[in-house]
Structures are given as structure tokens and as C-alpha cells.
Scaffold this motif. Structure first.
Motif, PDB file in Angstrom:
ATOM      1  N   GLU A  69       0.824  -1.202   0.000  1.00 60.36           N
ATOM      2  CA  GLU A  69       0.000   0.000   0.000  1.00 60.36           C
ATOM      3  C   GLU A  69       0.861   1.257   0.000  1.00 60.36           C
ATOM      4  OE1 GLU A  69      -2.667  -0.481   3.295  1.00 60.36           O
ATOM      5  OE2 GLU A  69      -3.998  -1.818   2.167  1.00 60.36           O
ATOM      6  N   GLU A  70       1.977   1.215   0.726  1.00 60.98           N
ATOM      7  CA  GLU A  70       2.901   2.358   0.741  1.00 60.98           C
ATOM      8  C   GLU A  70       3.507   2.577  -0.644  1.00 60.98           C
ATOM      9  OE1 GLU A  70       5.238   5.506   2.303  1.00 60.98           O
ATOM     10  OE2 GLU A  70       3.487   4.452   3.105  1.00 60.98           O
ATOM     11  N   ALA A  71       3.897   1.507  -1.310  1.00 57.99           N
ATOM     12  CA  ALA A  71       4.485   1.621  -2.643  1.00 57.99           C
ATOM     13  C   ALA A  71       3.475   2.161  -3.648  1.00 57.99           C
ATOM     14  CB  ALA A  71       5.010   0.262  -3.106  1.00 57.99           C
ATOM     15  N   MET A  72       2.240   1.701  -3.584  1.00 58.79           N
ATOM     16  CA  MET A  72       1.209   2.195  -4.500  1.00 58.79           C
ATOM     17  C   MET A  72       0.879   3.648  -4.204  1.00 58.79           C
ATOM     18  SD  MET A  72       0.575  -0.104  -6.733  1.00 58.79           S
ATOM     19  CE  MET A  72      -0.926   0.463  -7.513  1.00 58.79           C
ATOM     20  N   ALA A  73       0.874   4.026  -2.927  1.00 57.02           N
ATOM     21  CA  ALA A  73       0.604   5.419  -2.560  1.00 57.02           C
ATOM     22  C   ALA A  73       1.696   6.331  -3.099  1.00 57.02           C
ATOM     23  CB  ALA A  73       0.494   5.553  -1.045  1.00 57.02           C
ATOM     24  N   ALA A  74       2.945   5.855  -3.076  1.00 66.22           N
ATOM     25  CA  ALA A  74       4.053   6.647  -3.598  1.00 66.22           C
ATOM     26  C   ALA A  74       3.913   6.846  -5.104  1.00 66.22           C
ATOM     27  CB  ALA A  74       5.384   5.975  -3.274  1.00 66.22           C
ATOM     28  N   ARG A  75       3.493   5.801  -5.802  1.00 64.19           N
ATOM     29  CA  ARG A  75       3.290   5.927  -7.252  1.00 64.19           C
ATOM     30  C   ARG A  75       2.124   6.871  -7.538  1.00 64.19           C
ATOM     31  NH1 ARG A  75       6.243   2.895 -10.484  1.00 64.19           N
ATOM     32  NH2 ARG A  75       4.869   3.432 -12.205  1.00 64.19           N
ATOM     33  N   PHE A  76       1.075   6.798  -6.739  1.00 59.26           N
ATOM     34  CA  PHE A  76      -0.070   7.695  -6.909  1.00 59.26           C
ATOM     35  C   PHE A  76       0.379   9.140  -6.737  1.00 59.26           C
ATOM     36  CE2 PHE A  76      -3.861   9.944  -5.411  1.00 59.26           C
ATOM     37  CZ  PHE A  76      -4.814   9.525  -6.332  1.00 59.26           C
ATOM     38  N   ALA A  77       1.202   9.398  -5.725  1.00 62.34           N
ATOM     39  CA  ALA A  77       1.698  10.757  -5.486  1.00 62.34           C
ATOM     40  C   ALA A  77       2.553  11.242  -6.650  1.00 62.34           C
ATOM     41  CB  ALA A  77       2.502  10.798  -4.192  1.00 62.34           C
ATOM     42  N   ARG A  78       3.192  10.322  -7.348  1.00 60.73           N
ATOM     43  CA  ARG A  78       4.020  10.670  -8.502  1.00 60.73           C
ATOM     44  C   ARG A  78       3.202  10.846  -9.773  1.00 60.73           C
ATOM     45  NH1 ARG A  78       8.660   6.590 -10.427  1.00 60.73           N
ATOM     46  NH2 ARG A  78       7.029   6.004 -11.884  1.00 60.73           N
ATOM     47  N   GLY A  79       1.929  10.462  -9.714  1.00 62.64           N
ATOM     48  CA  GLY A  79       1.060  10.654 -10.868  1.00 62.64           C
ATOM     49  C   GLY A  79       0.580   9.392 -11.530  1.00 62.64           C
ATOM     50  N   ASP A  80       1.029   8.224 -11.038  1.00 60.84           N
ATOM     51  CA  ASP A  80       0.634   6.955 -11.639  1.00 60.84           C
ATOM     52  C   ASP A  80      -0.619   6.404 -10.974  1.00 60.84           C
ATOM     53  OD1 ASP A  80       2.823   6.633 -13.490  1.00 60.84           O
ATOM     54  OD2 ASP A  80       4.093   6.265 -11.746  1.00 60.84           O
ATOM     55  N   LEU A  81      -1.495   5.821 -11.779  1.00 65.45           N
ATOM     56  CA  LEU A  81      -2.705   5.201 -11.255  1.00 65.45           C
ATOM     57  C   LEU A  81      -2.635   3.680 -11.311  1.00 65.45           C
ATOM     58  CD1 LEU A  81      -5.128   7.757 -12.821  1.00 65.45           C
ATOM     59  CD2 LEU A  81      -5.003   7.265 -10.397  1.00 65.45           C
ATOM     60  N   ALA A  82      -1.535   3.146 -11.801  1.00 64.66           N
ATOM     61  CA  ALA A  82      -1.344   1.697 -11.888  1.00 64.66           C
ATOM     62  C   ALA A  82       0.151   1.434 -12.004  1.00 64.66           C
ATOM     63  CB  ALA A  82      -2.099   1.116 -13.084  1.00 64.66           C
ATOM     64  N   ALA A  83       0.525   0.170 -11.921  1.00 63.65           N
ATOM     65  CA  ALA A  83       1.941  -0.192 -12.017  1.00 63.65           C
ATOM     66  C   ALA A  83       2.064  -1.646 -12.427  1.00 63.65           C
ATOM     67  CB  ALA A  83       2.642   0.034 -10.669  1.00 63.65           C
ATOM     68  N   THR A  84       3.188  -1.979 -13.051  1.00 63.39           N
ATOM     69  CA  THR A  84       3.499  -3.377 -13.327  1.00 63.39           C
ATOM     70  C   THR A  84       4.202  -3.967 -12.104  1.00 63.39           C
ATOM     71  OG1 THR A  84       5.681  -2.878 -14.230  1.00 63.39           O
ATOM     72  CG2 THR A  84       3.815  -2.822 -15.772  1.00 63.39           C
ATOM     73  N   ARG A  85       4.293  -5.278 -12.062  1.00 67.34           N
ATOM     74  CA  ARG A  85       5.040  -5.926 -10.981  1.00 67.34           C
ATOM     75  C   ARG A  85       6.505  -5.470 -10.997  1.00 67.34           C
ATOM     76  NH1 ARG A  85       3.160 -10.909  -8.500  1.00 67.34           N
ATOM     77  NH2 ARG A  85       0.935 -11.182  -8.928  1.00 67.34           N
ATOM     78  N   ALA A  86       7.070  -5.358 -12.195  1.00 69.05           N
ATOM     79  CA  ALA A  86       8.468  -4.934 -12.308  1.00 69.05           C
ATOM     80  C   ALA A  86       8.670  -3.529 -11.750  1.00 69.05           C
ATOM     81  CB  ALA A  86       8.916  -4.995 -13.766  1.00 69.05           C
ATOM     82  N   GLN A  87       7.682  -2.666 -11.953  1.00 74.36           N
ATOM     83  CA  GLN A  87       7.781  -1.313 -11.416  1.00 74.36           C
ATOM     84  C   GLN A  87       7.649  -1.289  -9.899  1.00 74.36           C
ATOM     85  OE1 GLN A  87       4.610   0.380 -13.752  1.00 74.36           O
ATOM     86  NE2 GLN A  87       6.016   1.356 -15.191  1.00 74.36           N
ATOM     87  N   MET A  88       6.891  -2.215  -9.355  1.00 75.47           N
ATOM     88  CA  MET A  88       6.664  -2.265  -7.916  1.00 75.47           C
ATOM     89  C   MET A  88       7.856  -2.833  -7.149  1.00 75.47           C
ATOM     90  SD  MET A  88       3.598  -1.219  -6.908  1.00 75.47           S
ATOM     91  CE  MET A  88       3.114  -2.230  -5.493  1.00 75.47           C
TER      92      MET A  88
END
Length: 659
Positions: free
Chosen positions: A130-149
């Protein structure tokens, strides 16, 4: 207690004094109502306020004591007590990572590990996801691949945690915390819901029966605008007007100088002519608001079209606070490239499907600071009615700015003349080569050539009338906005009256940094505050991104007026929301226009084609690009980094009944 309104007059100084005097014993003194001990430390009035205030929070006293021992900050403790009350201890013991919503992950994780949570504990792994997804959301991303996570999860979970990172994602998918799409993208439930709802709301509008406006009425409106503007609209501009007044949802895209604002003016004129054919009751239900993300953009579109415009945030607040909602009409989103997904979602869920919607903008500009690429996905969707304007015909085209901007937009940097300090106000786009630490000095040289010597006392208006704006990619460094603002303020305000010890003078250019809705009351001719709906006082407000100037010192601080017409007194507490405005970021300038623009070209992760294009298109008369020409060329020719946000929006399944 310093964060709770219940303890009137008890600030951080008093709270710190109490803690320094009593430490953890303070909670026992409060629990057993020892007025004398507290009065000796802070006085009888404060002692009564504290003990009586905590009397209303009797169950929470133990919570505060436990959180203090647990190492939770006072501000977080206050928030925890407000949310969970006496159950806070139980909730945190059950899952220490619930505090990750309120405090940095590193602090929460260290405390959880001290409580005995293992490195591979399920709660820890899920919280890391959840922390990793929140960080991506703050950066402007609404989704991510496993490799990005994976890299972010390994950083959170510790060295050598590759297998734990993979397991964390699997657990999050199994628990429903993450949704895994067929294309392999992972998405948290919140962003997934917003994007699916936006797709639904767009499809719902497009499936709606269209309103057919009389052709002659639209043509009459176009002719009216052509007379006012002094030129004929192009076939595509005319097509755009007819589309927008009939389609339930549509898009108008186009670069600088292609006449988007003129089209909006004709659309509003045609929409109002349409009212004449409606019964009086239906006319009253129709409205045509224009909204933009930035205050300066709203002001510009209002001036250009002659109709009211407001910031998106003000419009949303008006809807949320029970103001007169829309029933029918047309909602115009201007500068739509700046729109993030959460903002548009929040507005459209309060606007009924009976209201037509028009998105107008330039997708080659900087994307929104917030999450998503809404406008870009709308432009790409063949199912959404759209017109692209591509003919540069604005009078400003004589400066060469739109032509240069069109080249940059296409990924080409044309040969540009070098800036000549002997003719600093000449129209056009110029370059001044500079490298490294020399950029800041050369930017100041251009500035001085354009504005002349520092003004004498009380003569700063001419400086502001020249409307010279420095637009930076970065804050730090010699070519960053902090250093440039400092130097200009010291050199050019040297002879002006000072405002206390604020670092401001009469005539200082300032930038407001947040939306403040209770600033600048609306006054009538007699100086009385105007009341709005339900007798509530009206305010212009100070808008985030508004530029203005200090007018005069006051007893409390200073009187400041902004370029959108708002003016009010500010005091020391307002300084956190104010900064110098001689140099601002390109992001803050988006949606604005200035007569002359100076752009430091410096190394930055933000420097790309969209930033250069946005900066250049802010100028009406003159642009000077100062810095490394190699760096500038690479920024323009390489694919824009700003458009790599990950989003799952897809409007291809929407079916339009418009034709």
C-alpha cells in the motif's frame, strides 16, 4: 492539546513547557485533576482549560499517554484520538501499520518491529504494498506493473527482500488490496474505482440523446464573434463550435495560436442564443460555467470570452457546499491538459448527465501535477467527438512564437536567433547560450536588459507593467527560482519601503501558494461586504498560483493585490502561503500568459519537451531561452518523460450517438 480547538489559548509553547516540567507524570496530574500543580507551571486559567478540556476526553487520556510512550508525534496522536478514541490502542496493537496513513513508513515500520512484528509478517508485507502504491499515486501513476513495484518494495522491506516483494504483491492481490488486470497492470481499489467511474460517466453522456441547435443560430453567433475578432473562423473552428453546442461531451485540441479561446467565445455565444428558443423555466435551469485549474487561467478565459470563469477547486467547493447545482447547460473545462483524474471525478459525480461537457486544451503541454492523463486519453479516443485545430492565425503569430512552438511540439528545435541586449524587447523567440553555473548570471543579464535599472522609491509600477516573468524548471541552483528571486528582490527592491522583517518591500512581486477562500471580501460601492446565498459573506479568495504585488505596509503586515483582482491585508501567519514571484516554476505558470518570458535551461528530471513547449507558449511577445543548447535540443527531440504516467483509462468502448 496544542492541536485541539477544545484547549483555547493552549499552544505549542505551553504544551512543551508542561511536558518539560512533568513528563509522563502529566497524564496522572490531569487524570486526578491536580489544578494546583498545573497552575504552578502555566497559570490558573490554563490549568482549568487543560483539565476541563481533558475531562471531556477522559477515555482518550490513556490513549495519549500510551501513544507518547510508543513514540507517536503529538500531532499524529491528536489525529489518532480524534479518529479512534479509546479503541486506538487496540487498533494499533492489532496492526501497527494503521499509522502509515499518518506518519512516514520508516517510523511506523521501526516501531512495529520493536513491538515484535517479524520481517515477513503478513501485515508488514501488505502495508509495504500500500505504501508503494501510494508513492506511485503521489508521482502521478494510477497503476503499475510488478516490475515497477519490485524496486520500491525492496527498498521498504530491506536489502535482499526480493522474494518478500514478490510474496507481498501476491498477498495483496489475494486479499483484494490490489486488482490485477489482464494486461498485467496492478491497481489499488481507489484509483481503479475512479477510472472506471470516469469511463462510465463519459459513456453515459455520449449515449444520451443530443440537443440539436438551430444551424442559423449557431452561424449567427459565429458571425458575431468574427465581427468582434476581426477575422473569419477556419472551417475546423466552425466545426468545433457546431460540435460543442450539440454533442453531450466533446473535445477541442490544438496548439498555441490555433484559436481555441476564440472558439470557446463562439460556443458560449451560440449556447446563449439557444436559450432564446426555450421556455422561461428551462432557461433558468441552464448555465454555462467555465473552469480552469489555475486562477490566472480562469481570469484569462473570462477576459477573453466575456463570461464568468472560476478555478476548478472553487467550482467543486460551490457544488459540495450546497450552492446552486447545474441542471442543464454546458460545463467548459479550459486548459484541460492540466486536469488530473481525482479532480475531474469529484466534479463530474456532482454534475448530472443532462449537462453537456467540453474539454479544451493542448495535450503537448505539461500533464497534470496530480495523477493520470485524462485529457490525453480523451484526445486519443475515436469514440469521443473531437476537433483538432491546427491552423495558426492568431495576431500573435507575427512574433513567430506559435510557429516555433509548433516545431517544438513536433520534437524539432528550429534555428533561433541569439538574444541581443541592445533590443531586449524585440518580439520573437531567442537563445542565449550559457553553461553550468553561468546560467543564473545570464538570466539576470537578460532580465536587467528588459526591465532597466532598479526603480527609485515608490516607482515600481513600470517594472510590473513590463510583465517580464522568469520560468524555471527547478528551485535549486544558480538557475533555480530560489536564487533568482533572492537576487532580484535584493537588487531591485533596494530603494523601496520595507515590510517588517519579512524580506518583502513595497512593490515586491509575490506568488500565493494555496487556495484561501476567506481572503479578499467582496465589497459594494459603499465598502460593505456583499452577501451571497443564505446571507453568507462573499469572498474573492486568494488562489493558488496567483501573482501580485505588495502595495503598502499596514499595522498587521502588508496590503497585497493580485492580478485576478483580489486584494487584502496579510499578516505574519500568511507568510507560509506566500513567496517571491519574480521567478516561478513552469508548472505554476501553466494556464497563464506573460508579455515576456525568460527560461533558464538547466539539468533537471523535469526538463523535457512538454516543459519547454509550455514555457515558450506562456509568452505573448518575447521568449529568451538561456542555457546549454545541447541540453535544450535533447529535451525537445527526445520523447517527453512527463507523458509516461501509468493509467488504465480507456474510452474506446463508449458509444456516441452524436453526429
Amino acid at each position: 492539546m496544542a492541536t485541539n480547538r477544545r484547549f483555547t489559548g493552549i499552544g505549542w509553547a505551553t504544551a512543551k513547557r508542561l511536558w518539560a516540567t512533568f513528563g509522563e507524570r502529566l497524564y496522572d496530574l490531569i487524570r486526578y485533576r491536580d489544578y494546583r500543580a498545573l497552575a504552578d507551571a502555566v497559570g490558573p486559567d490554563s490549568a482549568v482549560t487543560i483539565i476541563e478540556g481533558f475531562g471531556l476526553l477522559a477515555e482518550e487520556v490513556e490513549v495519549f499517554a500510551w501513544l507518547d510512550r510508543y513514540g507517536v508525534s503529538p500531532r499524529t496522536a491528536a489525529a489518532v484520538a480524534a479518529m479512534w478514541g479509546a479503541k486506538a490502542i487496540e487498533r494499533i496493537r492489532e496492526n501497527p501499520y494503521t499509522l502509515a496513513l499518518l506518519e512516514p513508513w520508516k517510523d511506523v515500520d521501526l516501531r512495529a518491529l520493536r513491538l515484535g512484528v517479524s520481517l515477513t509478517d503478513r501485515r508488514r508485507l501488505l502495508a509495504a504494498v500500500e505504501e508503494a502504491m501510494a508513492a506511485r499515486f503521489a508521482r502521478g501513476d494510477l497503476a503499475a506493473t510488478r516490475a515497477q513495484m519490485h524496486p520500491h518494495l525492496r527498498q521498504l522491506l530491506g536489502p535482499g527482500a526480493a522474494s518478500e516483494a514478490r510474496r507481498a504483491i501476491d498477498l495483496a492481490v489475494e486479499a483484494g488490496r490490489l486488482l490485477e488486470r489482464p494486461d498485467g497492470l496492478l491497481q489499488a481499489r481507489g484509483p481503479h474505482f475512479m477510472e472506471r467511474e470516469l469511463e462510465r460517466m463519459v459513456a453515459e453522456r455520449l449515449a444520451r440523446e443530443t440537443m440539436h441547435s438551430p444551424f442559423d443560430a449557431v452561424e449567427a453567433a459565429i458571425a458575431e464573434v468574427e465581427r468582434e475578432e476581426g477575422y473569419r473562423l477556419t472551417p475546423r473552428q466552425r466545426e468545433a463550435v457546431h460540435m460543442a453546442v450539440t454533442a453531450p461531451l466533446s473535445v477541442i485540441a490544438g496548439g498555441a495560436g490555433t484559436g481555441k479561446t476564440t472558439v470557446v467565445k463562439a460556443i458560449l455565444a451560440a449556447s446563449r442564443r439557444r436559450l432564446l428558443a426555450l421556455p422561461a423555466e428551462e432557461r433558468r435551469a441552464m448555465s454555462f460555467p467555465q473552469v480552469a485549474v489555475a486562477g490566472r487561467a480562469a481570469k484569462r478565459i473570462a477576459e477573453a470570452t466575456g463570461h464568468e470563469a472560476m478555478t476548478l477547486d472553487r467550482f467543486r467547493r460551490r457544488l459540495e457546499n450546497g450552492g446552486r447545482g447545474m441542471q442543464r447547460g454546458l460545463l467548459v473545462f479550459d486548459e484541460s491538459s492540466m486536469l488530473d483524474v481525482p479532480s475531474v471525478y469529484r466534479v463530474l459525480r456532482m454534475v448530472p448527465p443532462s449537462v453537456d461537457v467540453l474539454f479544451i486544451g493542448d495535450e503537448a503541454q505539461l500533464p497534470p501535477i496530480g495523477p493520470g492523463l485524462l485529457f490525453h486519453r480523451l484526445v486519443e479516443a475515436d469514440t469521443v467527438p473531437r476537433v483538432r485545430l491546427d491552423v495558426i492565425h492568431r495576431q500573435r503569430a507575427g512574433t513567430g512564437i506559435p510557429a516555433v512552438a509548433a516545431e517544438i511540439r513536433a520534437g524539432r528545435l528550429p534555428d533561433l536567433p541569439q538574444f541581443d541586449p541592445a533590443t531586449p524587447l524585440a518580439p520573437g523567440v531567442f537563445v542565449l547560450p550559457a553553461n553550468g553555473d553561468d546560467v543564473g548570471g545570464h538570466v539576470l543579464d537578460v532580465w536587467k536588459a528588459m526591465v532597466g535599472p532598479p526603480p527609485q522609491a515608490g516607482r515600481t509600477q513600470a517594472l510590473h507593467d513590463l510583465d517580464v516573468q522568469i520560468l524555471c524548471a527547478t528551485k535549486a541552483g544558480e538557475g533555480g527560482l530560489v536564487a533568482l528571486n533572492r537576487t532580484i528582490e535584493v537588487q531591485y527592491m533596494a530603494h523601496q519601503p520595507k515590510v517588517a522583517d519579512w524580506g518583502l518591500s513595497v512593490g515586491s512581486k509575490v506568488l500565493w501558494l494555496k487556495n484561501a477562500y476567506t481572503k479578499a471580501p467582496v465589497l459594494d460601492r459603499d465598502g460593505n461586504q456583499v452577501l451571497g446565498e443564505e446571507g453568507k459573506p462573499l469572498f474573492h479568495g486568494f488562489m493558488n498560483g496567483a501573482l501580485g504585488a505588495v502595495q503598502r505596509p499596514t499595522k498587521k503586515g502588508a496590503w497585497v493585490s493580485f492580478d485576478d483582482g483580489a486584494a487584502d491585508e496579510i499578516g505574519p501567519v500568511d507568510l507560509q502561503d506566500l513567496t517571491h514571484g519574480w521567478a516561478i516554476s513552469v508548472h505554476k505558470a501553466q494556464g497563464s500568459a506573460f508579455r515576456r518570458v525568460i527560461v533558464p535551461v538547466t539539468k533537471s528530471r523535469l526538463l523535457d519537451r512538454t516543459l519547454v513547449y509550455t514555457a515558450v507558449t506562456r509568452a505573448v511577445d518575447t521568449v529568451v531561452l538561456v542555457g546549454s543548447m545541447e541540453l535544450l535540443r535533447a529535451a525537445v527531440e527526445n520523447s517527453p518523460k512527463a507523458l509516461t504516467k501509468t493509467t488504465t483509462l480507456d474510452f474506446s468502448s463508449a458509444e456516441s450517438g452524436w453526429n
